[in-house]
Write a protein that holds these residues in place. Structure first.
Motif, PDB file in Angstrom:
ATOM      1  N   HIS A   1      28.350  42.851  50.876  1.00 27.58           N
ATOM      2  CA  HIS A   1      29.139  41.708  51.338  1.00 27.58           C
ATOM      3  C   HIS A   1      30.512  42.177  51.828  1.00 27.58           C
ATOM      4  N   ALA A   2      31.129  43.075  51.067  1.00 26.64           N
ATOM      5  CA  ALA A   2      32.453  43.592  51.449  1.00 26.64           C
ATOM      6  C   ALA A   2      32.390  44.314  52.795  1.00 26.64           C
ATOM      7  N   HIS A   3      31.325  45.063  53.024  1.00 24.91           N
ATOM      8  CA  HIS A   3      31.182  45.789  54.290  1.00 24.91           C
ATOM      9  C   HIS A   3      31.037  44.808  55.464  1.00 24.91           C
ATOM     10  N   ALA A   4      30.267  43.768  55.263  1.00 20.97           N
ATOM     11  CA  ALA A   4      30.123  42.752  56.314  1.00 20.97           C
ATOM     12  C   ALA A   4      31.458  42.061  56.585  1.00 20.97           C
ATOM     13  N   LEU A   5      32.213  41.791  55.537  1.00 23.28           N
ATOM     14  CA  LEU A   5      33.533  41.180  55.706  1.00 23.28           C
ATOM     15  C   LEU A   5      34.463  42.103  56.493  1.00 23.28           C
TER      16      LEU A   5
ATOM     17  N   SER B   1      38.874  42.758  48.389  1.00 20.00           N
ATOM     18  CA  SER B   1      38.507  42.092  47.127  1.00 20.00           C
ATOM     19  C   SER B   1      37.055  42.366  46.782  1.00 20.00           C
ATOM     20  N   GLY B   2      36.206  42.395  47.802  1.00 18.48           N
ATOM     21  CA  GLY B   2      34.791  42.695  47.584  1.00 18.48           C
ATOM     22  C   GLY B   2      34.570  44.105  47.058  1.00 18.48           C
ATOM     23  N   VAL B   3      35.347  45.064  47.565  1.00 22.90           N
ATOM     24  CA  VAL B   3      35.255  46.442  47.068  1.00 22.90           C
ATOM     25  C   VAL B   3      35.651  46.474  45.594  1.00 22.90           C
ATOM     26  N   GLU B   4      36.746  45.794  45.258  1.00 21.70           N
ATOM     27  CA  GLU B   4      37.185  45.747  43.853  1.00 21.70           C
ATOM     28  C   GLU B   4      36.124  45.094  42.964  1.00 21.70           C
ATOM     29  N   ARG B   5      35.535  44.014  43.457  1.00 26.53           N
ATOM     30  CA  ARG B   5      34.490  43.315  42.702  1.00 26.53           C
ATOM     31  C   ARG B   5      33.284  44.230  42.483  1.00 26.53           C
ATOM     32  N   ALA B   6      32.894  44.978  43.506  1.00 25.30           N
ATOM     33  CA  ALA B   6      31.755  45.895  43.388  1.00 25.30           C
ATOM     34  C   ALA B   6      32.038  46.988  42.367  1.00 25.30           C
TER      35      ALA B   6
END
Length: 189
Positions: free
Chosen positions: A41-45, A56-61
């Motif tokens: 998801h972070a990569h798509a964002l 934020s997605g990277v941190e969440r992952a």
């Protein structure tokens, strides 16, 4: 589907797929698998220019990866190899997309180090090549050459279209440094 959709360079379609996958996976799979969905998801964002959300997605992952070290993982989630390596490799792609070469290089290095032995030689070599490219873009040519050397060593015996393309890219990237005595042509061949 989202990860494969990035290959034809249609991030808008990937961006539409990832929230659905993320929403359906959250709370229904272990943290290790959630980390895979979160980094996709972070990569798509990142590909669609949503920088704060991507970070934020990277941190969440990474948080999910850290909390789920003992999770049982379904076989289908192992398609790209060990979870930590996949999350770090995808994190590197996020940082690369955002132009953060330093973080990208570090994440590619961590990804390569997270795979053991020769089982994932092709993927490890590709991460090393990508790390070297990021190092070269930062002007760290000696460091990049060392990393390219490790990548070439790791590719020994590997036969794939992607590694062949990586070696061609390496040879092309090194042409401009020929005057500095950088000679990897024989090894690349």
């Amino acid at each position: 589907m989202s990860q494969q959709g990035k290959k034809p360079h249609r991030p808008e379609h990937c961006r539409a797929l990832t929230p659905t996958g993320w929403d359906r996976a959250r709370g229904r799979v272990g943290s290790q698998v959630e980390a895979l969905f979160a980094i996709t998801h972070a990569h798509a964002l990142a590909k669609t220019g949503q920088i704060p959300q991507a970070l934020s997605g990277v941190e969440r992952a990474h948080a999910a990866l850290a909390t789920g070290a003992d999770d049982d993982v379904p076989f289908w989630a192992l398609v790209w190899g060990p979870h930590a390596a996949t999350v770090h490799s995808r994190s590197a792609k996020v940082f690369e997309t955002l132009g953060d070469q330093s973080s990208s290089a570090r994440s590619y290095a961590t990804a390569a180090a997270s795979r053991s032995g020769t089982t994932y030689a092709r993927t490890t070599a590709l991460d090393l090549v990508a790390q070297a490219e990021q190092q070269a873009k930062q002007g760290s040519i000696e460091q990049a050459c060392t990393t390219w050397g490790w990548a070439i060593d790791t590719m020994a015996g590997v036969r794939s279209t992607r590694t062949l393309k990586a070696v061609r890219s390496l040879r092309s990237d090194l042409r401009r440094y020929r005057a500095r005595g950088v000679r990897y042509r024989r090894r690349a061949r």
